[in-house]
Design a protein around this motif. Structure first.
Motif, PDB file in Angstrom:
ATOM      1  N   LEU A  57       0.804  -1.222   0.000  1.00 18.96           N
ATOM      2  CA  LEU A  57       0.000   0.000   0.000  1.00 18.96           C
ATOM      3  C   LEU A  57       0.836   1.271   0.000  1.00 18.96           C
ATOM      4  O   LEU A  57       0.377   2.317  -0.458  1.00 18.96           O
ATOM      5  N   ALA A  58       2.051   1.192   0.497  1.00 19.54           N
ATOM      6  CA  ALA A  58       2.896   2.379   0.656  1.00 19.54           C
ATOM      7  C   ALA A  58       3.042   3.215  -0.615  1.00 19.54           C
ATOM      8  O   ALA A  58       2.970   4.454  -0.537  1.00 19.54           O
ATOM      9  N   PRO A  59       3.250   2.622  -1.792  1.00 15.86           N
ATOM     10  CA  PRO A  59       3.355   3.465  -2.987  1.00 15.86           C
ATOM     11  C   PRO A  59       2.080   4.262  -3.282  1.00 15.86           C
ATOM     12  O   PRO A  59       2.115   5.275  -3.966  1.00 15.86           O
ATOM     13  N   HIS A  60       0.946   3.831  -2.732  1.00 11.32           N
ATOM     14  CA  HIS A  60      -0.340   4.474  -3.013  1.00 11.32           C
ATOM     15  C   HIS A  60      -0.789   5.404  -1.891  1.00 11.32           C
ATOM     16  O   HIS A  60      -1.546   6.343  -2.148  1.00 11.32           O
ATOM     17  N   ILE A  61      -0.324   5.152  -0.677  1.00  9.90           N
ATOM     18  CA  ILE A  61      -0.758   5.984   0.456  1.00  9.90           C
ATOM     19  C   ILE A  61       0.387   6.791   1.062  1.00  9.90           C
ATOM     20  O   ILE A  61       0.160   7.650   1.902  1.00  9.90           O
ATOM     21  N   GLY A  62       1.613   6.478   0.670  1.00 13.86           N
ATOM     22  CA  GLY A  62       2.774   7.179   1.209  1.00 13.86           C
ATOM     23  C   GLY A  62       3.400   6.431   2.376  1.00 13.86           C
ATOM     24  O   GLY A  62       2.735   5.646   3.064  1.00 13.86           O
ATOM     25  N   TYR A  63       4.683   6.692   2.550  1.00 16.53           N
ATOM     26  CA  TYR A  63       5.446   5.987   3.587  1.00 16.53           C
ATOM     27  C   TYR A  63       4.923   6.321   4.984  1.00 16.53           C
ATOM     28  O   TYR A  63       4.743   5.434   5.821  1.00 16.53           O
ATOM     29  N   THR A  67       3.402   3.656   7.587  1.00 16.51           N
ATOM     30  CA  THR A  67       4.004   3.411   8.892  1.00 16.51           C
ATOM     31  C   THR A  67       2.968   3.531  10.004  1.00 16.51           C
ATOM     32  O   THR A  67       2.895   2.684  10.900  1.00 16.51           O
ATOM     33  N   ALA A  68       2.149   4.574   9.931  1.00 14.06           N
ATOM     34  CA  ALA A  68       1.105   4.766  10.943  1.00 14.06           C
ATOM     35  C   ALA A  68       0.110   3.614  10.905  1.00 14.06           C
ATOM     36  O   ALA A  68      -0.330   3.119  11.957  1.00 14.06           O
ATOM     37  N   LEU A  69      -0.230   3.176   9.707  1.00 14.41           N
ATOM     38  CA  LEU A  69      -1.158   2.062   9.547  1.00 14.41           C
ATOM     39  C   LEU A  69      -0.583   0.776  10.141  1.00 14.41           C
ATOM     40  O   LEU A  69      -1.280   0.036  10.839  1.00 14.41           O
TER      41      LEU A  69
END
Length: 117
Positions: A57-63, A67-69
């Protein structure tokens, strides 16, 4: 004793042990392996509860959001997909597509009834 003599001795011991190893492998193959089956429900739950899914998911929601997720999933024991959907980070359709195991691994799904090669 020279290095060559030691290597020769070890080689002989290895060669003598190969029939025992083969017998053990044959026993395992005939008495254990045929009865092994996958617990598909457990595997499904393990995959869908993995915090590692944040990587997809990181490429779509950001690092930072990833991390928070991940931290929230670890702290609460809840699924990454559920938390991402609740936070409105991605739509349900986007999450379904991004988190399909086949898409994550690059392999197509194998039918449950397919025979092993």
């Amino acid at each position: 004793m020279s290095l060559a003599a030691t290597a020769s001795s070890k080689s002989r011991k290895l060669l003598r042990s190969l029939p025992h190893l083969r017998a053990a492998c044959d026993t395992l193959a005939t008495r254990c392996v045929p009865g092994i089956t996958a617990n598909r429900e457990h595997l499904h739950d393990s995959v869908h509860r993995s915090v590692g899914l944040v990587t997809a998911l990181a490429p779509h929601i950001g690092y930072a959001a990833g991390t928070a997720l991940a931290r929230q999933a670890l702290a609460t024991g809840r699924a990454v997909r559920d938390l991402a959907a609740e936070a409105g980070l991605l739509t349900a359709d986007q999450l379904d597509t991004l988190l399909r195991p086949e898409n994550l691994t690059g392999h197509s799904a194998r039918p449950a009834t397919a025979a092993a090669p």
